[in-house]
Design a protein around this motif. Structure first.
Motif, PDB file in Angstrom:
ATOM      1  N   GLN A   4      31.638  29.071  21.346  1.00 17.19           N
ATOM      2  CA  GLN A   4      30.650  30.133  21.184  1.00 17.19           C
ATOM      3  C   GLN A   4      30.937  30.941  19.923  1.00 17.19           C
ATOM      4  O   GLN A   4      30.014  31.273  19.165  1.00 17.19           O
ATOM      5  N   GLN A   5      32.191  31.242  19.665  1.00 19.46           N
ATOM      6  CA  GLN A   5      32.547  31.994  18.461  1.00 19.46           C
ATOM      7  C   GLN A   5      32.198  31.200  17.202  1.00 19.46           C
ATOM      8  O   GLN A   5      31.760  31.770  16.198  1.00 19.46           O
ATOM      9  N   LYS A   6      32.401  29.883  17.256  1.00 22.44           N
ATOM     10  CA  LYS A   6      32.055  29.039  16.106  1.00 22.44           C
ATOM     11  C   LYS A   6      30.551  29.052  15.871  1.00 22.44           C
ATOM     12  O   LYS A   6      30.094  29.111  14.716  1.00 22.44           O
ATOM     13  N   HIS A   7      29.757  29.000  16.947  1.00 22.39           N
ATOM     14  CA  HIS A   7      28.299  29.085  16.806  1.00 22.39           C
ATOM     15  C   HIS A   7      27.912  30.368  16.078  1.00 22.39           C
ATOM     16  O   HIS A   7      27.049  30.357  15.192  1.00 22.39           O
ATOM     17  N   VAL A   8      28.539  31.473  16.442  1.00 26.00           N
ATOM     18  CA  VAL A   8      28.219  32.759  15.830  1.00 26.00           C
ATOM     19  C   VAL A   8      28.608  32.753  14.359  1.00 26.00           C
ATOM     20  O   VAL A   8      27.838  33.194  13.493  1.00 26.00           O
ATOM     21  N   ARG A   9      29.801  32.259  14.046  1.00 21.99           N
ATOM     22  CA  ARG A   9      30.241  32.228  12.648  1.00 21.99           C
ATOM     23  C   ARG A   9      29.301  31.382  11.795  1.00 21.99           C
ATOM     24  O   ARG A   9      28.920  31.780  10.685  1.00 21.99           O
ATOM     25  N   ASP A  10      28.923  30.215  12.315  1.00 25.11           N
ATOM     26  CA  ASP A  10      28.013  29.347  11.557  1.00 25.11           C
ATOM     27  C   ASP A  10      26.657  30.005  11.374  1.00 25.11           C
ATOM     28  O   ASP A  10      26.043  29.913  10.295  1.00 25.11           O
TER      29      ASP A  10
END
Length: 299
Positions: A4-10
């Motif tokens: 989920q954090q990676k989705h936000v960063r991307d």
């Protein structure tokens, strides 16, 4: 949690130059021209535009625009000050927001898990770009599930005698986490007028009925006794009037005489969770404008 954090960063990296503008005002000639000319002067490129008028002569006009502009995060305050002159000329209610502003969400839940789980799965998959900051419940049984997603879980029991004290504790938690929006994922308690007034147009409920039919408690039992041929669910903003706030989304499924109460509930649970996710997604993306007790939803 990592995914989920990676989705936000991307997402933030991809849309770092994007912003939104929402407008409602009395309809008259020249509104779109003035807005688009202004955005052009700021070096913006419009990537999505939706508009609606209740009546070109004397009605209300609604507009949602997404645009890319260089260094928008650093220039937002400057652009808002410049736009204020145009807004005043057309008597606009308006809001600029960054596309990458991730809203903080609190989920309220009681015993039933289907809406909560759907929200958590969609969030984990990156379909709901939000910061699920906490879950508040008047029961303990969802704790293990919620904490497995890395989300804080708060048990706040509610009785008739302790309702005021419980709401005070809930409000304290919401302020502590600086929450933007509250989602009632089958939270089977009626919020007090004081609570609702503190979060206007920021509380989204799912009602297990196709409102305005069968408001209040036990709608499936009401529907069964009436012999309905359609079962549905409604997501709406919470107001002081029980189950009568502005409707964001609804859906239905056909049923017939062979369906008993438990069948209606089973079908209804599927509709409830999908309708609630849609409503929250549109709210998170600033696609909803409230006008009187209705909504304009630019999908």
């Amino acid at each position: 949690m990592y995914f989920q954090q990676k989705h936000v960063r991307d997402f933030v990296d991809k849309y770092k130059h994007r912003a939104r503008l929402l407008i409602s005002c009395p309809d008259q000639p020249g509104i779109v021209a003035a807005v688009t000319t202004f955005l052009h002067e700021q070096g913006a490129n419009i990537v999505e535009s939706n508009q609606y008028s209740t009546d070109p002569e004397g009605g209300m006009f609604f507009l949602r625009i997404e645009f890319d502009a260089p260094n928008i995060r650093d220039r937002q305050e400057e652009i808002e000050k410049k736009f204020a002159t145009i807004a005043q000329r057309f008597a606009m209610d308006w809001k600029f927001s960054l596309h990458t502003h991730i809203k903080k969400v609190a989920i309220f839940v009681s015993k039933e898990e289907h809406c909560l789980l759907e929200l958590l799965w969609e969030w984990q998959a990156g379909e709901l770009l939000a910061d699920f900051t906490l879950v508040i419940s008047n029961h303990e049984q969802m704790r293990e599930t919620v904490e497995s997603f890395g989300i804080p879980y708060y048990y706040v029991p509610v009785t008739k005698e302790t309702k005021q004290e419980a709401e005070a504790k809930q409000i304290e938690l919401l302020k502590q986490y600086d929450v933007d929006v509250i989602v009632l994922a089958r939270y089977m308690q009626i919020l007090s007028p004081r609570f609702v007034s503190m979060f206007p147009a920021r509380i989204i409920n799912i009602h297990h009925s196709f409102l305005p039919a069968f408001i209040g408690a036990r709608p499936y039992e009401q529907a069964y006794r009436r012999g309905v041929k359609l079962i549905g669910a409604t997501s709406h903003y919470v107001t002081d009037d029980l189950d009568e706030g502005p409707i964001i989304e609804q859906d239905v499924e056909r049923v017939d005489h062979k369906h008993h109460i438990e069948d209606l509930k089973r079908v209804g649970r599927i509709i409830e969770k999908t309708v609630l996710v849609r409503a929250l997604k549109w709210h998170l993306e600033d696609r909803v404008i409230i006008h009187e007790n209705k909504t304009i939803v630019f999908k």
